[in-house]
Enzyme design. Structure first.
Site, PDB file in Angstrom:
ATOM      1  N   ASP A 141      -0.995  -0.056  -5.566  1.00 14.47           N
ATOM      2  CA  ASP A 141      -0.607   0.059  -6.859  1.00 14.47           C
ATOM      3  C   ASP A 141      -1.325   1.678  -7.865  1.00 14.47           C
ATOM      4  OD1 ASP A 141       1.744  -2.495  -7.982  1.00 14.47           O
ATOM      5  OD2 ASP A 141      -0.803  -3.361  -6.991  1.00 14.47           O
ATOM      6  N   MET A 180      -1.581   3.799  -9.862  1.00 17.44           N
ATOM      7  CA  MET A 180      -2.317   4.070 -11.833  1.00 17.44           C
ATOM      8  C   MET A 180      -2.680   4.882 -12.210  1.00 17.44           C
ATOM      9  SD  MET A 180      -3.042  -0.381 -12.293  1.00 17.44           S
ATOM     10  CE  MET A 180      -2.075  -1.553 -11.899  1.00 17.44           C
ATOM     11  N   HIS A 187       3.668   1.893  -5.374  1.00 20.47           N
ATOM     12  CA  HIS A 187       4.736   1.615  -6.246  1.00 20.47           C
ATOM     13  C   HIS A 187       3.609   3.040  -7.507  1.00 20.47           C
ATOM     14  CE1 HIS A 187       4.194  -1.138  -9.963  1.00 20.47           C
ATOM     15  NE2 HIS A 187       5.134  -0.387 -10.168  1.00 20.47           N
ATOM     16  N   HIS A 224       1.068  -3.409  -0.241  1.00 20.72           N
ATOM     17  CA  HIS A 224       1.686  -3.073  -1.248  1.00 20.72           C
ATOM     18  C   HIS A 224       0.492  -1.817  -2.518  1.00 20.72           C
ATOM     19  CE1 HIS A 224       4.586  -2.597  -5.215  1.00 20.72           C
ATOM     20  NE2 HIS A 224       2.955  -2.939  -6.348  1.00 20.72           N
ATOM     21  N   GLY A 261      -0.249  -2.748 -15.087  1.00 18.57           N
ATOM     22  CA  GLY A 261      -1.221  -1.645 -15.254  1.00 18.57           C
ATOM     23  C   GLY A 261      -2.272  -2.831 -15.159  1.00 18.57           C
ATOM     24  N   PHE A 262      -2.082  -4.087 -14.437  1.00 15.97           N
ATOM     25  CA  PHE A 262      -3.519  -5.722 -14.267  1.00 15.97           C
ATOM     26  C   PHE A 262      -2.799  -6.357 -13.221  1.00 15.97           C
ATOM     27  CE2 PHE A 262      -4.017  -3.371 -18.427  1.00 15.97           C
ATOM     28  CZ  PHE A 262      -5.425  -2.368 -18.070  1.00 15.97           C
ATOM     29  N   GLY A 263      -4.123  -6.472 -12.363  1.00 19.06           N
ATOM     30  CA  GLY A 263      -3.087  -7.468 -11.550  1.00 19.06           C
ATOM     31  C   GLY A 263      -4.039  -8.991 -12.419  1.00 19.06           C
ATOM     32  N   GLY A 264      -3.225 -10.167 -11.837  1.00 22.31           N
ATOM     33  CA  GLY A 264      -3.655 -11.274 -12.647  1.00 22.31           C
ATOM     34  C   GLY A 264      -3.360 -12.155 -13.732  1.00 22.31           C
ATOM     35  N   SER A 313      -0.614  -6.375  -2.511  1.00 24.17           N
ATOM     36  CA  SER A 313      -1.105  -6.108  -3.394  1.00 24.17           C
ATOM     37  C   SER A 313      -2.494  -5.338  -2.691  1.00 24.17           C
ATOM     38  CB  SER A 313      -0.701  -5.896  -4.929  1.00 24.17           C
ATOM     39  OG  SER A 313      -1.648  -5.079  -5.688  1.00 24.17           O
ATOM     40  N   MET A 365       2.947   4.128 -10.469  1.00 27.66           N
ATOM     41  CA  MET A 365       2.668   3.947 -12.226  1.00 27.66           C
ATOM     42  C   MET A 365       2.111   4.878 -12.631  1.00 27.66           C
ATOM     43  SD  MET A 365       1.571  -0.084 -12.065  1.00 27.66           S
ATOM     44  CE  MET A 365       1.066  -0.561  -9.804  1.00 27.66           C
ATOM     45  N   GLY A 405      -0.727 -10.527  -5.357  1.00 25.81           N
ATOM     46  CA  GLY A 405      -2.836  -9.464  -5.394  1.00 25.81           C
ATOM     47  C   GLY A 405      -2.862 -10.592  -5.409  1.00 25.81           C
ATOM     48  N   THR A 406      -3.245 -11.510  -7.094  1.00 18.46           N
ATOM     49  CA  THR A 406      -4.517 -12.350  -6.823  1.00 18.46           C
ATOM     50  C   THR A 406      -3.803 -13.583  -6.009  1.00 18.46           C
ATOM     51  OG1 THR A 406      -4.383 -11.264  -8.722  1.00 18.46           O
ATOM     52  CG2 THR A 406      -5.336 -13.666  -8.317  1.00 18.46           C
ATOM     53  N   MET A 454       9.351  -5.646 -13.437  1.00 23.13           N
ATOM     54  CA  MET A 454       8.338  -5.809 -12.794  1.00 23.13           C
ATOM     55  C   MET A 454       8.189  -7.344 -13.414  1.00 23.13           C
ATOM     56  SD  MET A 454       5.863  -4.185 -11.328  1.00 23.13           S
ATOM     57  CE  MET A 454       4.680  -4.550 -12.694  1.00 23.13           C
ATOM     58  N   ASP A 467       7.175  -7.771  -9.009  1.00 24.75           N
ATOM     59  CA  ASP A 467       5.729  -8.058  -8.674  1.00 24.75           C
ATOM     60  C   ASP A 467       5.281  -8.252 -10.321  1.00 24.75           C
ATOM     61  OD1 ASP A 467       3.451  -6.402  -8.399  1.00 24.75           O
ATOM     62  OD2 ASP A 467       4.200  -4.726  -8.859  1.00 24.75           O
ATOM     63  N   GLY A 468       3.969  -9.117 -10.182  1.00 24.42           N
ATOM     64  CA  GLY A 468       3.289  -9.356 -11.230  1.00 24.42           C
ATOM     65  C   GLY A 468       3.228 -10.572 -11.421  1.00 24.42           C
ATOM     66  N   GLY A 469       2.043 -11.981 -11.565  1.00 22.58           N
ATOM     67  CA  GLY A 469       2.710 -13.432 -11.769  1.00 22.58           C
ATOM     68  C   GLY A 469       3.070 -14.413 -10.479  1.00 22.58           C
TER      69      GLY A 469
HETATM   70  C1  DX5 Z   1       0.631  -4.413 -12.011  1.00 21.52           C
HETATM   71  C2  DX5 Z   1       1.218  -3.969 -10.287  1.00 21.52           C
HETATM   72  C3  DX5 Z   1       0.951  -5.559  -9.141  1.00 21.52           C
HETATM   73  C4  DX5 Z   1      -0.466  -6.536  -9.237  1.00 21.52           C
HETATM   74  C5  DX5 Z   1       0.591  -7.955  -9.167  1.00 21.52           C
HETATM   75  O1  DX5 Z   1       0.232  -3.746 -12.792  1.00 21.52           O
HETATM   76  O2  DX5 Z   1       1.970  -3.479  -9.852  1.00 21.52           O
HETATM   77  O3  DX5 Z   1       1.311  -5.163  -8.328  1.00 21.52           O
HETATM   78  O4  DX5 Z   1      -1.364  -6.384  -8.394  1.00 21.52           O
HETATM   79  O5  DX5 Z   1      -0.777  -8.289  -8.991  1.00 21.52           O
HETATM   80  P1  DX5 Z   1      -0.976 -10.298  -9.230  1.00 21.52           P
HETATM   81  O6  DX5 Z   1      -0.326 -10.869  -7.876  1.00 21.52           O
HETATM   82  O7  DX5 Z   1      -2.806 -10.427  -9.408  1.00 21.52           O
HETATM   83  O8  DX5 Z   1      -0.028  -9.853 -10.712  1.00 21.52           O
HETATM   84 ZN    ZN Z   2       2.671  -3.191  -8.088  1.00 18.47          ZN
END
Ligand code: DX5
Ligand code: ZN
Length: 223
Positions: A34, A36, A65, A32, A141-144, A8, A67, A196-197, A136, A174-176
């Site tokens: 994101d 938003m 994606h 990917h 809303g946020f990465g990390g 991402s 959002m 992402g991270t 999800m 998707d996420g974490g």
């Molecule tokens: C969150 C996004 C994810 C995000 C994942 O709203 O949909 O795609 O980038 O980030 P990480 O991999 O850092 O959790």
């Molecule tokens: Zn995403």
């Protein structure tokens, strides 16, 4: 099940998206995006203009994606900009089926995303209308953020349901996702992993992708 990593660019340097794509080209086949809108989720990122600008710079599958609220009102912009796959959120519109049909009628792959608080059964009546499901594993809303373990039970329930119906479509999580969570996510039945991270938050995206694939294989005894 093959492991497909979808980096991402949310976690990349927002001043150098082209460099981010170059850094992963060849190591993966999908990226990917994101999107938003500051309403469906509190954060605001980018829109179709970025996808249009990056499209000629990359051969990767563009996985978008959305959002955003009421995606049916603007999803054609993302398709025109060069999205190969578009996922909308079940929670974002009362017209989920119509929006999925719009994506398919444009010849792109339609994805249905669900938040952690949405029961997985919500996607069951729509399975014939989707090409992939995006579960999800954090609140969007946020990465990390850290993966919410209960979401993997939904992945497992969805994989069971698909198997019962003789259907074989990707389940994207998707996420974490990182080297410690990708194994359990794969064991639950996921085969596409947004990261992402764990990719762009490191100094070496290619090595990070290899580490994720390795971890998925190691923890579940195969790739
Ligand atoms: C969150 C996004 C994810 C995000 C994942 O709203 O949909 O795609 O980038 O980030 P990480 O991999 O850092 O959790
Ligand atoms: Zn995403």
């Amino acid at each position: 099940m093959a492991v497909r990593i979808a980096p991402s660019i949310l976690a990349a340097d927002f001043g150098c998206f082209r460099a981010a794509l170059e850094a992963i080209e060849g190591a993966v086949d999908i990226v990917h995006f994101d999107v938003m809108d500051g309403h469906f989720v509190p954060n605001l990122t980018f829109g179709p203009a970025l996808i249009r600008a990056l499209r000629p710079a990359s051969k990767l599958v563009f996985d978008v994606h959305l959002m955003i609220e009421r995606p049916e009102t603007s999803l054609s912009s993302y398709i025109d900009a060069g999205a190969d796959r578009v996922a909308i959120h079940h929670e974002a519109t009362p017209h989920v089926h119509r929006a999925l049909m719009m994506i398919r009628e444009a010849g792109r792959q339609a994805g249905l995303a669900i938040n952690p608080g949405t029961p997985v059964e919500a996607v069951f009546p729509l399975l014939d209308a989707v090409d992939y499901v995006l579960v999800m594993t954090v609140n969007p809303g946020f990465g990390g953020q850290s993966l919410i373990p209960a979401t993997l039970k939904k992945v497992a329930a969805l994989r069971r349901r698909l198997a019962e119906g003789g259907r074989r479509i990707p389940i994207m999580v998707d996420g974490g996702i990182d080297p410690t969570t990708i194994g359990p996510a794969k064991a639950a039945g996921a085969d596409e992993f947004v990261a992402g991270t764990a990719v762009f938050g490191t100094g070496d995206p290619r090595a990070a992708i290899a580490a994720l694939k390795e971890a998925a294989g190691r923890m579940t005894g195969g790739r």
